[in-house]
Structure formats: structure tokens, C-alpha cells
Write a protein that holds these residues in place. Structure first.
Motif, PDB file in Angstrom:
ATOM      1  N   GLY A 219      45.563 -11.526  72.261  1.00  0.00           N
ATOM      2  CA  GLY A 219      46.011 -12.894  72.047  1.00  0.00           C
ATOM      3  C   GLY A 219      47.255 -12.908  71.170  1.00  0.00           C
ATOM      4  O   GLY A 219      47.393 -12.111  70.238  1.00  0.00           O
ATOM      5  N   LEU A 220      48.161 -13.820  71.480  1.00  0.00           N
ATOM      6  CA  LEU A 220      49.468 -13.819  70.832  1.00  0.00           C
ATOM      7  C   LEU A 220      49.714 -15.010  69.911  1.00  0.00           C
ATOM      8  O   LEU A 220      50.718 -15.040  69.206  1.00  0.00           O
ATOM      9  N   ASP A 221      48.813 -15.975  69.910  1.00  0.00           N
ATOM     10  CA  ASP A 221      49.073 -17.202  69.163  1.00  0.00           C
ATOM     11  C   ASP A 221      49.276 -16.950  67.669  1.00  0.00           C
ATOM     12  O   ASP A 221      50.143 -17.559  67.039  1.00  0.00           O
ATOM     13  N   ARG A 222      48.493 -16.048  67.108  1.00  0.00           N
ATOM     14  CA  ARG A 222      48.541 -15.827  65.662  1.00  0.00           C
ATOM     15  C   ARG A 222      49.598 -14.803  65.250  1.00  0.00           C
ATOM     16  O   ARG A 222      50.018 -14.771  64.090  1.00  0.00           O
ATOM     17  N   LEU A 223      50.038 -13.979  66.201  1.00  0.00           N
ATOM     18  CA  LEU A 223      50.942 -12.876  65.867  1.00  0.00           C
ATOM     19  C   LEU A 223      52.340 -13.387  65.526  1.00  0.00           C
ATOM     20  O   LEU A 223      53.049 -13.912  66.378  1.00  0.00           O
ATOM     21  N   GLN A 224      52.735 -13.187  64.259  1.00  0.00           N
ATOM     22  CA  GLN A 224      54.081 -13.553  63.827  1.00  0.00           C
ATOM     23  C   GLN A 224      55.110 -12.493  64.213  1.00  0.00           C
ATOM     24  O   GLN A 224      56.261 -12.816  64.518  1.00  0.00           O
ATOM     25  N   ARG A 225      54.691 -11.235  64.129  1.00  0.00           N
ATOM     26  CA  ARG A 225      55.622 -10.138  64.353  1.00  0.00           C
ATOM     27  C   ARG A 225      54.915  -9.006  65.084  1.00  0.00           C
ATOM     28  O   ARG A 225      53.809  -8.614  64.702  1.00  0.00           O
ATOM     29  N   ILE A 226      55.542  -8.484  66.132  1.00  0.00           N
ATOM     30  CA  ILE A 226      55.048  -7.336  66.871  1.00  0.00           C
ATOM     31  C   ILE A 226      56.097  -6.239  66.751  1.00  0.00           C
ATOM     32  O   ILE A 226      57.236  -6.418  67.201  1.00  0.00           O
ATOM     33  N   VAL A 227      55.727  -5.137  66.116  1.00  0.00           N
ATOM     34  CA  VAL A 227      56.652  -4.029  65.904  1.00  0.00           C
ATOM     35  C   VAL A 227      56.309  -2.921  66.887  1.00  0.00           C
ATOM     36  O   VAL A 227      55.217  -2.344  66.834  1.00  0.00           O
ATOM     37  N   CYS A 228      57.213  -2.639  67.796  1.00  0.00           N
ATOM     38  CA  CYS A 228      57.015  -1.589  68.800  1.00  0.00           C
ATOM     39  C   CYS A 228      57.367  -0.249  68.161  1.00  0.00           C
ATOM     40  O   CYS A 228      58.482  -0.064  67.663  1.00  0.00           O
ATOM     41  N   SER A 229      56.440   0.685  68.186  1.00  0.00           N
ATOM     42  CA  SER A 229      56.616   1.908  67.411  1.00  0.00           C
ATOM     43  C   SER A 229      56.273   3.146  68.222  1.00  0.00           C
ATOM     44  O   SER A 229      55.753   3.063  69.331  1.00  0.00           O
ATOM     45  N   HIS A 230      56.603   4.306  67.622  1.00  0.00           N
ATOM     46  CA  HIS A 230      56.305   5.616  68.203  1.00  0.00           C
ATOM     47  C   HIS A 230      56.923   5.785  69.580  1.00  0.00           C
ATOM     48  O   HIS A 230      56.325   6.418  70.478  1.00  0.00           O
ATOM     49  N   LEU A 231      58.116   5.241  69.792  1.00  0.00           N
ATOM     50  CA  LEU A 231      58.814   5.406  71.066  1.00  0.00           C
ATOM     51  C   LEU A 231      59.223   6.862  71.244  1.00  0.00           C
ATOM     52  O   LEU A 231      59.766   7.487  70.330  1.00  0.00           O
ATOM     53  N   GLU A 233      61.428   9.902  72.286  1.00  0.00           N
ATOM     54  CA  GLU A 233      62.866  10.122  72.387  1.00  0.00           C
ATOM     55  C   GLU A 233      63.297  10.425  73.819  1.00  0.00           C
ATOM     56  O   GLU A 233      64.377  10.001  74.262  1.00  0.00           O
ATOM     57  N   HIS A 234      62.434  11.129  74.561  1.00  0.00           N
ATOM     58  CA  HIS A 234      62.792  11.562  75.913  1.00  0.00           C
ATOM     59  C   HIS A 234      62.201  10.674  77.002  1.00  0.00           C
ATOM     60  O   HIS A 234      62.727  10.647  78.123  1.00  0.00           O
ATOM     61  N   ASN A 235      61.111   9.988  76.705  1.00  0.00           N
ATOM     62  CA  ASN A 235      60.339   9.329  77.751  1.00  0.00           C
ATOM     63  C   ASN A 235      60.286   7.810  77.633  1.00  0.00           C
ATOM     64  O   ASN A 235      59.418   7.171  78.254  1.00  0.00           O
ATOM     65  N   ASN A 236      61.175   7.235  76.838  1.00  0.00           N
ATOM     66  CA  ASN A 236      61.174   5.786  76.695  1.00  0.00           C
ATOM     67  C   ASN A 236      62.541   5.307  76.235  1.00  0.00           C
ATOM     68  O   ASN A 236      63.370   6.100  75.769  1.00  0.00           O
ATOM     69  N   ARG A 237      62.749   3.996  76.354  1.00  0.00           N
ATOM     70  CA  ARG A 237      63.964   3.361  75.855  1.00  0.00           C
ATOM     71  C   ARG A 237      63.603   1.971  75.327  1.00  0.00           C
ATOM     72  O   ARG A 237      62.710   1.315  75.889  1.00  0.00           O
ATOM     73  N   PRO A 238      64.281   1.498  74.298  1.00  0.00           N
ATOM     74  CA  PRO A 238      63.972   0.159  73.781  1.00  0.00           C
ATOM     75  C   PRO A 238      64.049  -0.933  74.838  1.00  0.00           C
ATOM     76  O   PRO A 238      63.223  -1.862  74.833  1.00  0.00           O
ATOM     77  N   ASP A 239      64.991  -0.860  75.752  1.00  0.00           N
ATOM     78  CA  ASP A 239      65.114  -1.913  76.763  1.00  0.00           C
ATOM     79  C   ASP A 239      63.905  -1.948  77.685  1.00  0.00           C
ATOM     80  O   ASP A 239      63.477  -3.026  78.140  1.00  0.00           O
ATOM     81  N   LEU A 240      63.306  -0.787  77.956  1.00  0.00           N
ATOM     82  CA  LEU A 240      62.107  -0.756  78.788  1.00  0.00           C
ATOM     83  C   LEU A 240      60.903  -1.342  78.058  1.00  0.00           C
ATOM     84  O   LEU A 240      60.045  -1.994  78.667  1.00  0.00           O
ATOM     85  N   VAL A 241      60.832  -1.096  76.754  1.00  0.00           N
ATOM     86  CA  VAL A 241      59.759  -1.686  75.947  1.00  0.00           C
ATOM     87  C   VAL A 241      59.864  -3.209  75.961  1.00  0.00           C
ATOM     88  O   VAL A 241      58.887  -3.924  76.210  1.00  0.00           O
ATOM     89  N   LEU A 242      61.056  -3.720  75.694  1.00  0.00           N
ATOM     90  CA  LEU A 242      61.246  -5.166  75.677  1.00  0.00           C
ATOM     91  C   LEU A 242      60.988  -5.770  77.052  1.00  0.00           C
ATOM     92  O   LEU A 242      60.433  -6.876  77.169  1.00  0.00           O
ATOM     93  N   GLU A 243      61.363  -5.058  78.087  1.00  0.00           N
ATOM     94  CA  GLU A 243      61.125  -5.533  79.453  1.00  0.00           C
ATOM     95  C   GLU A 243      59.635  -5.676  79.732  1.00  0.00           C
ATOM     96  O   GLU A 243      59.201  -6.600  80.438  1.00  0.00           O
ATOM     97  N   ALA A 244      58.824  -4.772  79.183  1.00  0.00           N
ATOM     98  CA  ALA A 244      57.383  -4.804  79.418  1.00  0.00           C
ATOM     99  C   ALA A 244      56.684  -5.883  78.591  1.00  0.00           C
ATOM    100  O   ALA A 244      55.726  -6.509  79.060  1.00  0.00           O
ATOM    101  N   LEU A 245      57.150  -6.128  77.369  1.00  0.00           N
ATOM    102  CA  LEU A 245      56.429  -7.012  76.455  1.00  0.00           C
ATOM    103  C   LEU A 245      56.949  -8.447  76.434  1.00  0.00           C
ATOM    104  O   LEU A 245      56.176  -9.379  76.197  1.00  0.00           O
ATOM    105  N   THR A 246      58.222  -8.637  76.674  1.00  0.00           N
ATOM    106  CA  THR A 246      58.805  -9.975  76.554  1.00  0.00           C
ATOM    107  C   THR A 246      58.162 -11.005  77.481  1.00  0.00           C
ATOM    108  O   THR A 246      57.993 -12.167  77.070  1.00  0.00           O
ATOM    109  N   PRO A 247      57.778 -10.673  78.719  1.00  0.00           N
ATOM    110  CA  PRO A 247      57.137 -11.689  79.564  1.00  0.00           C
ATOM    111  C   PRO A 247      55.878 -12.303  78.953  1.00  0.00           C
ATOM    112  O   PRO A 247      55.537 -13.448  79.263  1.00  0.00           O
ATOM    113  N   LEU A 248      55.190 -11.557  78.085  1.00  0.00           N
ATOM    114  CA  LEU A 248      54.006 -12.105  77.425  1.00  0.00           C
ATOM    115  C   LEU A 248      54.367 -13.232  76.468  1.00  0.00           C
ATOM    116  O   LEU A 248      53.516 -14.047  76.106  1.00  0.00           O
ATOM    117  N   LEU A 249      55.617 -13.266  76.034  1.00  0.00           N
ATOM    118  CA  LEU A 249      56.074 -14.235  75.040  1.00  0.00           C
ATOM    119  C   LEU A 249      56.935 -15.313  75.685  1.00  0.00           C
ATOM    120  O   LEU A 249      57.784 -15.914  75.030  1.00  0.00           O
TER     121      LEU A 249
END
Length: 271
Positions: A219-231, A233-249
Motif C-alpha cells: 500500500g502506498l497511501d502512507r509512504l512519504q518516501r520510497i528509496v530504491c536501493s542496492h541497484l 552496477e551491471h544488471n540495472n539502471r535508474p531509468d529502469l527502476v523508475l519505469e517499473a515503480l512510477t506507474p504505481l504512483l
């Protein structure tokens, strides 16, 4: 002449009762998270060498002698590497599970306290809930912190989000959440097959999509801040993380932040 770090006096003015957190850095080269209620200062993991840890703490205006504890999630080097040297040099108490201790990777420390998973404890006024997670370590845990009716979840290094994990981290006001890899990048990347199976398995690390699914369950109603961590170096990118999570918001990424490997994350206060 400037005093060496070990002799400098603490300089941070406390924000009593305000739960806040910062990252020294997050990723496969080292992880460490600071949590404070203004009176208590704890470090979750310390995967950096001693000098680098001191340097990164100083960047956040913290001296190691201000720390009331180091809480250890598990024995992997990117979380444990600096715990022993930091504890021995600055007399910081270490809290960990017996399983993590029995890995034999810590060495002697001046003060050692056992953590029993699912058993709440307090360090001064800061309430700590240690939560068992599915990860390929001896007795791995993650943490939920509480102060003045505010809750922070620190949830990394787990291969899947079990019902137990989802229930334990529901109702947080801020969440530091593992977004380790993109499955396609992992499968086509440079890791050997055995490591790919480990990272992508049920006892490895969360993929971006798994993180998104877990967030929806929490549930997202109470969450003020979501910190994406432990990305990875070789198998992820910040833009892919945001692409996956932003639709929830509903397309609003303002609550999302990335904890970088090199620069970590500056102090974040939970209102």
C-alpha cells in the motif's frame, strides 16, 4: 593544523523525536544506512573499509563515536566488511544474529549483542523490529524502525517477498527497498550462469518488477518516501527502476529516490 577524524568532536545538532535516515552508499561495492531519532544514531550494515566509512560519515556530519550501534543484516562482505574495524576503532556496539556471528567473518568486537528475529528491542528511544528475510545467508534479517509513531523500513537482500515480509513492512512511512536487477539485463549480462541463477533465484535479490509488486501489496497511501536501493552496477539502471515503480504512483515519481553506490543519499526526514 586540523585534528584527525578520530579526535574531532561530534557536530550534528539533534532533531529530537524526528525519525530520519541517510545512505552512505548502496550497491554491490558496499552498503550502509544511517537511522536516527535525534537522540539515537544507528548504522545498518557497514560494507565499506574503515577510512571510507569515516569519510562517508563525515560527509553526513556524523562522527563514528556518535553511533550507538551497528546493526548487521547478514554476513556478506558488501554489508559486513567494515563492521569489525569500525567497532574496534571507535568502540561501537554491534548487534547481530547468532547465525551471522557463526559465519566467522566478523572477528572480535568490544561489545556484541544478540538479535532474535521477530523480537522487538530498543536502542535508547529507537524501537527496532528485526525481520527474517529469504536470502542466501546463515540467519539474514532486515529492519523496521519506529519513533514517535513514524516507521521506517529497511528492506534489501531478499530473493522474494514472502507473506511474512509483506506483513512486517506494511504501514511504513518511508521504505528503503531493494531494486537490484532487471531480469533481461541480468540474463544477457557478464555474470557467469551460476551467479545469474543465484541473483535471480528465490534466495537472491529482488528484481525491479518484484519490488513493484511488493509495493503494491504494502500500500502506498502512507509512504512519504520510497528509496530504491542496492541497484546492480551491471544488471540495472535508474531509468529502469523508475519505469517499473512510477506507474504505481500514477506517474508521479516525486516520492521515489535512488540511493547511489558512490554518493549514497543525504538526510531524509519523515514528517
Amino acid at each position: 593544523m586540523p585534528q584527525p577524524l578520530a579526535d574531532q568532536l561530534p557536530s550534528v545538532a539533534p532533531l529530537s523525536g524526528r525519525l530520519r535516515f541517510a545512505s552512505l552508499g548502496s550497491g554491490s561495492k558496499g552498503n550502509a544506512t544511517l537511522v536516527s531519532d535525534g537522540e539515537t544514531w544507528v548504522l545498518v550494515d557497514c560494507g565499506f573499509g574503515l577510512r571510507e566509512t569515516e569519510r562517508r560519515l563525515a560527509r553526513l556530519d556524523i562522527h563514528p563515536r556518535q553511533l550507538d550501534a551497528v546493526l548487521v543484516t547478514h554476513e556478506h562482505g558488501d554489508h559486513l566488511r567494515g563492521v569489525g574495524p569500525l567497532a574496534r576503532r571507535h568502540g561501537v556496539p554491534v548487534y547481530l544474529t547468532p547465525g551471522t556471528w557463526l559465519s566467522g567473518r566478523l572477528g572480535e568486537v568490544p561489545q556484541r549483542h544478540w538479535i532474535t528475529p521477530q523480537s522487538r528491542f530498543a536502542i535508547k528511544g529507537l524501537i527496532v523490529d528485526p525481520i527474517t528475510v529469504p536470502h542466501d545467508a546463515r540467519e539474514p534479517i532486515q529492519f523496521r524502525f519506529e519513533s514517535a509513531d513514524r516507521r521506517l523500513g529497511v528492506l534489501t537482500d531478499l530473493g522474494h517477498a514472502s507473506d511474512h515480509v509483506a506483513e512486517a513492512f506494511r504501514g511504513c512511512d518511508a521504505l528503503i527497498l531493494e531494486c537490484n536487477h532487471d531480469p533481461h539485463l541480468l540474463q544477457t549480462g557478464p555474470y557467469p550462469p551460476s551467479l545469474k541463477r543465484r541473483v535471480g533465484g528465490k534466495w537472491g535479490h529482488l528484481a525491479n518488477g518484484q519490488a513493484a509488486t511488493l509495493l503494491a501489496r504494502l500500500g502506498l497511501d502512507r509512504l512519504q518516501r520510497i528509496v530504491c536501493s542496492h541497484l546492480s552496477e551491471h544488471n540495472n539502471r535508474p531509468d529502469l527502476v523508475l519505469e517499473a515503480l512510477t506507474p504505481l504512483l500514477d506517474g508521479d515519481a516525486s516520492r521515489l529516490t535512488i540511493a547511489a553506490q558512490d554518493h549514497g543519499l543525504q538526510w531524509q526526514t519523515i514528517n
